[in-house]
Enzyme design. Sequence first.
Site, mmCIF file in Angstrom:
data_model
loop_
_atom_site.group_PDB
_atom_site.id
_atom_site.type_symbol
_atom_site.label_atom_id
_atom_site.label_comp_id
_atom_site.label_asym_id
_atom_site.label_seq_id
_atom_site.Cartn_x
_atom_site.Cartn_y
_atom_site.Cartn_z
ATOM 1 N N ASN A 102 0.826 -1.212 0.000
ATOM 2 C CA ASN A 102 0.000 0.000 0.000
ATOM 3 C C ASN A 102 0.858 1.258 0.000
ATOM 4 O O ASN A 102 1.996 1.256 0.484
ATOM 5 C CB ASN A 102 -0.938 0.000 1.205
ATOM 6 C CG ASN A 102 -1.912 -1.161 1.145
ATOM 7 O OD1 ASN A 102 -2.112 -1.730 0.066
ATOM 8 N ND2 ASN A 102 -2.486 -1.524 2.266
ATOM 9 N N HIS A 119 5.844 -0.422 -2.854
ATOM 10 C CA HIS A 119 5.448 0.397 -4.007
ATOM 11 C C HIS A 119 5.598 1.896 -3.761
ATOM 12 O O HIS A 119 5.102 2.697 -4.544
ATOM 13 C CB HIS A 119 3.989 0.085 -4.393
ATOM 14 C CG HIS A 119 3.802 -1.305 -4.918
ATOM 15 N ND1 HIS A 119 2.657 -2.038 -4.730
ATOM 16 C CD2 HIS A 119 4.627 -2.109 -5.619
ATOM 17 C CE1 HIS A 119 2.787 -3.227 -5.302
ATOM 18 N NE2 HIS A 119 3.978 -3.299 -5.843
ATOM 19 N N CYS A 148 9.992 21.009 -8.678
ATOM 20 C CA CYS A 148 10.989 20.919 -7.613
ATOM 21 C C CYS A 148 11.484 22.312 -7.227
ATOM 22 O O CYS A 148 11.876 23.097 -8.105
ATOM 23 C CB CYS A 148 12.149 20.059 -8.106
ATOM 24 S SG CYS A 148 13.500 19.900 -6.944
ATOM 25 N N GLY A 188 -5.038 -9.267 3.526
ATOM 26 C CA GLY A 188 -5.741 -8.465 2.517
ATOM 27 C C GLY A 188 -4.998 -8.263 1.219
ATOM 28 O O GLY A 188 -4.964 -7.153 0.692
ATOM 29 N N SER A 190 -4.540 -9.985 -2.764
ATOM 30 C CA SER A 190 -5.013 -10.998 -3.714
ATOM 31 C C SER A 190 -3.867 -11.901 -4.186
ATOM 32 O O SER A 190 -4.100 -12.991 -4.685
ATOM 33 C CB SER A 190 -5.628 -10.303 -4.929
ATOM 34 O OG SER A 190 -4.642 -9.530 -5.589
HETATM 35 P P1 NAD Z 1 -5.994 -6.315 -4.424
HETATM 36 O O1 NAD Z 1 -6.819 -5.107 -4.691
HETATM 37 O O2 NAD Z 1 -5.517 -7.092 -5.583
HETATM 38 O O3 NAD Z 1 -6.749 -7.311 -3.452
HETATM 39 C C1 NAD Z 1 -7.307 -6.899 -2.250
HETATM 40 C C2 NAD Z 1 -7.499 -8.131 -1.375
HETATM 41 O O4 NAD Z 1 -8.018 -7.705 -0.121
HETATM 42 C C3 NAD Z 1 -8.491 -9.148 -1.947
HETATM 43 O O5 NAD Z 1 -7.926 -10.436 -1.845
HETATM 44 C C4 NAD Z 1 -9.730 -9.000 -1.040
HETATM 45 O O6 NAD Z 1 -10.414 -10.228 -0.877
HETATM 46 C C5 NAD Z 1 -9.091 -8.550 0.259
HETATM 47 N N1 NAD Z 1 -9.964 -7.750 1.119
HETATM 48 C C6 NAD Z 1 -10.812 -6.761 0.749
HETATM 49 N N2 NAD Z 1 -11.375 -6.204 1.834
HETATM 50 C C7 NAD Z 1 -10.860 -6.845 2.918
HETATM 51 C C8 NAD Z 1 -11.044 -6.713 4.313
HETATM 52 N N3 NAD Z 1 -11.877 -5.796 4.842
HETATM 53 N N4 NAD Z 1 -10.357 -7.539 5.137
HETATM 54 C C9 NAD Z 1 -9.520 -8.483 4.630
HETATM 55 N N5 NAD Z 1 -9.301 -8.643 3.301
HETATM 56 C C10 NAD Z 1 -9.965 -7.834 2.457
HETATM 57 O O7 NAD Z 1 -4.851 -5.801 -3.484
HETATM 58 P P2 NAD Z 1 -3.320 -6.038 -3.509
HETATM 59 O O8 NAD Z 1 -3.053 -7.498 -3.500
HETATM 60 O O9 NAD Z 1 -2.758 -5.185 -2.464
HETATM 61 O O10 NAD Z 1 -2.848 -5.431 -4.916
HETATM 62 C C11 NAD Z 1 -3.324 -4.218 -5.385
HETATM 63 C C12 NAD Z 1 -2.241 -3.209 -5.690
HETATM 64 O O11 NAD Z 1 -2.854 -1.951 -5.641
HETATM 65 C C13 NAD Z 1 -1.147 -3.162 -4.709
HETATM 66 O O12 NAD Z 1 0.002 -3.100 -5.429
HETATM 67 C C14 NAD Z 1 -1.307 -1.874 -3.919
HETATM 68 O O13 NAD Z 1 -0.096 -1.152 -3.949
HETATM 69 C C15 NAD Z 1 -2.237 -1.053 -4.727
HETATM 70 N N6 NAD Z 1 -3.300 -0.398 -3.954
HETATM 71 C C16 NAD Z 1 -2.995 0.255 -2.803
HETATM 72 C C17 NAD Z 1 -3.992 0.835 -2.063
HETATM 73 C C18 NAD Z 1 -3.640 1.541 -0.788
HETATM 74 O O14 NAD Z 1 -2.555 2.097 -0.688
HETATM 75 N N7 NAD Z 1 -4.528 1.491 0.209
HETATM 76 C C19 NAD Z 1 -5.326 0.760 -2.488
HETATM 77 C C20 NAD Z 1 -5.591 0.094 -3.684
HETATM 78 C C21 NAD Z 1 -4.567 -0.481 -4.407
#
Ligand code: NAD
Length: 249
Positions: A102, A119, A148, A188, A190
């Site tokens: 994240n 990331h 900058c 959390g 995928s």
């Molecule tokens: P993903 O979006 O591919 O998958 C999210 C996972 O979280 C799923 O398996 C889902 O079942 C699970 N999930 C959803 N809600 C949940 C909850 N309340 N409790 C437990 N599990 C829950 O996410 P990913 O694997 O992190 O890949 C997505 C990419 O997108 C990453 O590289 C990330 O950097 C980026 N991203 C980051 C953010 C952030 O910074 N918050 C938000 C969206 C995407």
Amino acid sequence: MPQAMAQAALLLREARHATVFTGAGISVESGIPPFRGPGGLWSQIDPAFMEIDRFRAEPRESWLKIKEIFYDFFGKAQPNAAHFGIAAMEKAGRVRAVITQNIDGLHQEAGGREVIEFHGNSRWLACLSCGRREAALAERLASLPPYCSACGGLLKPDFIFFGEGIPEKALQRSYQEASQADLFLVIGSSGEVQPACQVPPLAKARGARLIEINLHESNFTPIADVFLQGSATALVSSLAREIGLNSVL
Ligand code: NAD
């Protein structure tokens, strides 16, 4: 107490070196949607805006969209009980480090110290010319694109775009954690995003046990020793309580 939770608590209590690995799912209960699925971020922003070549060619257009999603919207999110629970585990010496995919900075805001940002982080800006980093303060984003203050180069959010590599230090530290950990707690994610998704299987191959917390089965579920199905806030809080961190909700 359900058997899987008891088993997870035992593994965590007995671990010598536990590492947490988190994905977008841990921040969903803070109001930040994941990328995929209905309501996901890809239904709100065209991924083309996050391609580095497009960003360089049309910085203002990209920045306008990026600011709306990643600053005006993400910026208001607060850490939830899962972020606080993990930070409490770290403080209590139960967890060594958190590797997060994240970019929202919520682990640190909850008090996490050893946070490896695979990331990058939206709360910082980096100059594409001289590499200087500065905080993504609201006033710096009042006029877009930001430049900058040291060299006049184009500033970009300090998280990786499509077409960019993983920050070298984060990559090295993640592989080091995967080599040293005897327990990986995956929350959390995928397991579909490369190369981050290789880290938990690497830890497993090096002998770590793997606990997974997720609402649904993921690519990691087949290699999990314990799968805790449910929400990150509820299950991290239960796990924290089970290992004696009773002050955590
Ligand atoms: P993903 O979006 O591919 O998958 C999210 C996972 O979280 C799923 O398996 C889902 O079942 C699970 N999930 C959803 N809600 C949940 C909850 N309340 N409790 C437990 N599990 C829950 O996410 P990913 O694997 O992190 O890949 C997505 C990419 O997108 C990453 O590289 C990330 O950097 C980026 N991203 C980051 C953010 C952030 O910074 N918050 C938000 C969206 C995407």
